[in-house]
Design a protein around this motif. Structure first.
Motif, PDB file in Angstrom:
ATOM      1  N   PHE A 340       0.827  -1.204   0.000  1.00 17.30           N
ATOM      2  CA  PHE A 340       0.000   0.000   0.000  1.00 17.30           C
ATOM      3  C   PHE A 340       0.864   1.257   0.000  1.00 17.30           C
ATOM      4  O   PHE A 340       0.530   2.257  -0.647  1.00 17.30           O
ATOM      5  CB  PHE A 340      -0.923   0.011   1.226  1.00 17.30           C
ATOM      6  CG  PHE A 340      -1.945  -1.083   1.205  1.00 17.30           C
ATOM      7  CD1 PHE A 340      -2.974  -1.067   0.284  1.00 17.30           C
ATOM      8  CD2 PHE A 340      -1.868  -2.144   2.083  1.00 17.30           C
ATOM      9  CE1 PHE A 340      -3.916  -2.084   0.244  1.00 17.30           C
ATOM     10  CE2 PHE A 340      -2.806  -3.159   2.062  1.00 17.30           C
ATOM     11  CZ  PHE A 340      -3.835  -3.130   1.135  1.00 17.30           C
ATOM     12  N   ILE A 341       1.962   1.219   0.706  1.00 17.79           N
ATOM     13  CA  ILE A 341       2.840   2.390   0.775  1.00 17.79           C
ATOM     14  C   ILE A 341       3.339   2.772  -0.608  1.00 17.79           C
ATOM     15  O   ILE A 341       3.432   3.953  -0.942  1.00 17.79           O
ATOM     16  CB  ILE A 341       4.031   2.111   1.723  1.00 17.79           C
ATOM     17  CG1 ILE A 341       3.555   2.104   3.174  1.00 17.79           C
ATOM     18  CG2 ILE A 341       5.129   3.161   1.549  1.00 17.79           C
ATOM     19  CD1 ILE A 341       4.658   1.821   4.178  1.00 17.79           C
ATOM     20  N   THR A 342       3.669   1.788  -1.432  1.00 16.58           N
ATOM     21  CA  THR A 342       4.258   2.084  -2.741  1.00 16.58           C
ATOM     22  C   THR A 342       3.219   2.300  -3.831  1.00 16.58           C
ATOM     23  O   THR A 342       3.422   3.111  -4.723  1.00 16.58           O
ATOM     24  CB  THR A 342       5.207   0.953  -3.173  1.00 16.58           C
ATOM     25  OG1 THR A 342       4.466  -0.268  -3.275  1.00 16.58           O
ATOM     26  CG2 THR A 342       6.316   0.770  -2.162  1.00 16.58           C
ATOM     27  N   THR A 343       2.101   1.583  -3.790  1.00 13.73           N
ATOM     28  CA  THR A 343       1.144   1.682  -4.892  1.00 13.73           C
ATOM     29  C   THR A 343      -0.030   2.604  -4.613  1.00 13.73           C
ATOM     30  O   THR A 343      -0.611   3.163  -5.538  1.00 13.73           O
ATOM     31  CB  THR A 343       0.592   0.288  -5.261  1.00 13.73           C
ATOM     32  OG1 THR A 343      -0.059  -0.274  -4.113  1.00 13.73           O
ATOM     33  CG2 THR A 343       1.704  -0.636  -5.717  1.00 13.73           C
ATOM     34  N   LEU A 344      -0.399   2.770  -3.345  1.00 13.94           N
ATOM     35  CA  LEU A 344      -1.472   3.701  -2.959  1.00 13.94           C
ATOM     36  C   LEU A 344      -0.981   4.538  -1.779  1.00 13.94           C
ATOM     37  O   LEU A 344      -1.494   4.432  -0.659  1.00 13.94           O
ATOM     38  CB  LEU A 344      -2.740   2.929  -2.565  1.00 13.94           C
ATOM     39  CG  LEU A 344      -3.422   2.104  -3.658  1.00 13.94           C
ATOM     40  CD1 LEU A 344      -4.618   1.352  -3.090  1.00 13.94           C
ATOM     41  CD2 LEU A 344      -3.853   2.988  -4.817  1.00 13.94           C
ATOM     42  N   PRO A 345       0.016   5.391  -2.016  1.00 17.66           N
ATOM     43  CA  PRO A 345       0.656   6.099  -0.905  1.00 17.66           C
ATOM     44  C   PRO A 345      -0.285   6.999  -0.113  1.00 17.66           C
ATOM     45  O   PRO A 345      -0.022   7.257   1.068  1.00 17.66           O
ATOM     46  CB  PRO A 345       1.765   6.904  -1.587  1.00 17.66           C
ATOM     47  CG  PRO A 345       1.365   6.981  -3.022  1.00 17.66           C
ATOM     48  CD  PRO A 345       0.646   5.712  -3.313  1.00 17.66           C
ATOM     49  N   ASP A 346      -1.365   7.484  -0.713  1.00 23.94           N
ATOM     50  CA  ASP A 346      -2.290   8.342   0.036  1.00 23.94           C
ATOM     51  C   ASP A 346      -2.966   7.593   1.181  1.00 23.94           C
ATOM     52  O   ASP A 346      -3.400   8.209   2.158  1.00 23.94           O
ATOM     53  CB  ASP A 346      -3.361   8.925  -0.888  1.00 23.94           C
ATOM     54  CG  ASP A 346      -2.922  10.256  -1.491  1.00 23.94           C
ATOM     55  OD1 ASP A 346      -1.849  10.753  -1.105  1.00 23.94           O
ATOM     56  OD2 ASP A 346      -3.654  10.795  -2.342  1.00 23.94           O
ATOM     57  N   THR A 347      -3.087   6.271   1.073  1.00 20.92           N
ATOM     58  CA  THR A 347      -3.696   5.517   2.165  1.00 20.92           C
ATOM     59  C   THR A 347      -2.796   5.536   3.397  1.00 20.92           C
ATOM     60  O   THR A 347      -3.264   5.405   4.525  1.00 20.92           O
ATOM     61  CB  THR A 347      -3.953   4.053   1.766  1.00 20.92           C
ATOM     62  OG1 THR A 347      -2.701   3.403   1.495  1.00 20.92           O
ATOM     63  CG2 THR A 347      -4.839   3.974   0.536  1.00 20.92           C
ATOM     64  N   TRP A 348      -1.523   5.687   3.163  1.00 15.06           N
ATOM     65  CA  TRP A 348      -0.538   5.694   4.246  1.00 15.06           C
ATOM     66  C   TRP A 348      -0.218   7.123   4.693  1.00 15.06           C
ATOM     67  O   TRP A 348      -0.165   7.416   5.886  1.00 15.06           O
ATOM     68  CB  TRP A 348       0.729   4.993   3.749  1.00 15.06           C
ATOM     69  CG  TRP A 348       1.973   5.261   4.526  1.00 15.06           C
ATOM     70  CD1 TRP A 348       2.263   4.807   5.769  1.00 15.06           C
ATOM     71  CD2 TRP A 348       3.099   6.032   4.103  1.00 15.06           C
ATOM     72  NE1 TRP A 348       3.510   5.248   6.157  1.00 15.06           N
ATOM     73  CE2 TRP A 348       4.048   6.001   5.151  1.00 15.06           C
ATOM     74  CE3 TRP A 348       3.406   6.740   2.937  1.00 15.06           C
ATOM     75  CZ2 TRP A 348       5.275   6.665   5.059  1.00 15.06           C
ATOM     76  CZ3 TRP A 348       4.621   7.396   2.856  1.00 15.06           C
ATOM     77  CH2 TRP A 348       5.541   7.349   3.901  1.00 15.06           C
TER      78      TRP A 348
END
Length: 483
Positions: A340-348
């Motif tokens: 999630f950090i690399t592909t959907l960084p806004d979630t993190w």
């Protein structure tokens, strides 16, 4: 008992929805058979459904057209795309099919504009609104564009120094806008936006630096608040203050004829999402007209700069659940085959939530889970949905693969995540697919970027020349032996 995942969705939301439906017990997104997409390209997978970009642009244009007609509004409406949301060529190519304009944020944005002009995608009549804090390279690129005859390039002044810097580089007369430094919501850590010039200083700035300056023509007042366009007291209060500044400025500046209300339209982040775009636009147009009539000034042309709204709902990401870890009697971790950090960084980074749904197994029983990514970082997880404060998915079964999709992820994720570069823990960026429809409505797909390979990351890290170094070392040792 209603224990299947489809029962949970039916009990919680109106389903199917415009973009989501079930076909052969698996999820479809805008009529795309996602299981067939997985079968063809594998998972993890990111995709961009390009027709959604044009669809949202035309929706917004329609809402403004209706509001203008209802209120007999005499100005023009100009839709600008905020390029920082996604700079990719396929995004700009699709957006520019809809007779729109462009808002830039940095020096390299202007290089993209020059490429688009060379390809005939935009012309000198296309508005290029240049926002952001401007230093030498950005100033020079803006000046080059204006000096080449792009008369509708309008730099938006962010601070007191920029006007002089631009005037030194631009040959002849040019247009500018001024950005208002809006007041932030009370819960913010600071009171006033770092961008723009304060409400009370706009008119004095005009009188001191622009009025009487034959080289500069003030055309636009720019207004934007960090939380975007929302139907709340804070937004309407800030808009009213902006309109008071506009009318006061208009009375002393006859060339001022445009109001830029920025962007910030929300995008769908839940199956329960409900936002009345048409009402908000109607009320904005109504408020602008009312205030201008009260102050006896002409209504302005209206500009918007929609970024996330333009491209956000075109994107998606698909993962496979690899394994389930039962860490205690309550917490089950479904581990995905990416991060999630690399592909959907806004979630993190900002705790943003996207629509998350399983692709298959909707008729299986469900369970409450947490979702974990592949990195060794404790923050690489996704554990709540806004609509239910939990994640429910079909029960894990190692013999029945489960695929999950995150939808409306098309804005910012690639640029924030550093597309094409290093990823946290060297987790490779997934394959990226572009989806389009031909003139007959048939779906077409092509690979935009393959999944990153080890060599790609090693080259960035400086290990790519290892073989060359080894050969050089062998040659050096051989020469030493010969001598």
């Amino acid at each position: 008992m209603n224990t299947k995942y489809i029962d949970l969705i039916d009990q919680s939301f109106h389903f199917p929805q415009d973009e989501f439906k079930l076909e052969d017990k698996s999820l479809q997104f805008h009529g795309i058979d996602l299981m067939k997409l997985i079968a063809q390209y594998g998972a993890p997978l990111k995709f961009t459904y390009l027709p959604k970009i044009s669809d949202n642009i035309q929706r917004a244009k329609g809402w403004f057209e209706d509001a203008f007609a209802k209120h007999n509004y005499k100005g023009n409406y100009n839709y600008c795309y905020c390029t920082k949301s996604s700079h990719f060529k396929h995004v700009l190519d699709e957006a520019l099919k809809n007779n729109i304009h462009i808002e830039t944020s940095s020096a390299f944005d202007i290089d993209i504009v020059k490429h688009l002009k060379a390809e005939g995608k935009i012309s000198k009549d296309t508005y290029i609104l240049s926002n952001g804090f401007k230093r030498e390279k950005y100033i020079n690129n803006i000046a080059d564009l204006i000096n080449e005859g792009h008369h509708n390039c309008i730099p938006i002044i962010d601070n007191y120094e920029e006007l002089d810097l631009l005037a030194q580089e631009i040959d002849g007369k040019f247009k500018v806008g001024v950005r208002i430094a809006s007041e932030e919501e009370p819960k913010f850590e600071f009171y006033t936006s770092r961008l723009g010039i304060g409400y009370k200083n706009i008119v004095p700035f005009y009188k001191n630096q622009i009025q009487g300056n034959d080289q500069v023509e003030l055309k636009m007042l720019h207004f934007f608040i960090n939380t975007g366009i929302r139907d709340n007291a804070y937004y309407w209060n800030e808009l009213t203050k902006c309109l008071k500044v506009y009318t006061a400025l208009k009375k002393v500046c006859p060339t001022l004829d445009s109001l830029n209300i920025g962007g910030g339209f929300p995008i769908k982040n839940s199956l329960a999402f409900d936002f009345d775009y048409a009402y908000i636009i109607d009320e904005i147009v109504n408020q602008i007209k009312i205030v201008c009539q009260e102050e006896d000034v002409e209504v302005p042309h209206i500009f918007t700069e929609f970024g996330s709204f333009t491209v956000g709902e075109s994107g998606g990401a698909i993962y496979q659940v690899l394994y389930q870890k039962q860490q205690n009697d309550r917490e089950k971790w479904n581990m995905i085959n990416s991060s999630f950090i690399t592909t959907l960084p806004d979630t993190w980074a900002i705790n943003k939530r996207f629509i998350m749904l399983p692709i298959n197994r909707w008729h299986d029983t469900y369970e409450r889970v947490l979702l974990g990514g592949l990195t060794c970082d404790s923050d690489d997880y996704y554990n709540s949905e806004q609509h239910v404060n939990a994640i429910y998915l079909p029960k894990y079964n190692k013999d029945k693969p489960l695929y999950i999709g995150f939808f409306n992820t098309g804005a910012y994720q690639e640029t924030i995540g550093g597309f094409g570069g290093l990823q946290h823990c060297l987790i490779p960026a997934p394959k990226h697919i572009l989806l389009q429809r031909d003139y007959n409505g048939k779906l077409e797909s092509r690979i935009f970027a393959e999944q990153q390979k080890s060599e790609d990351l090693l080259n960035i890290l400086g290990y790519g020349d290892l073989e060359i170094h080894e050969k050089t070392l062998i040659l050096s040792e051989t020469m030493d032996e010969l001598t």
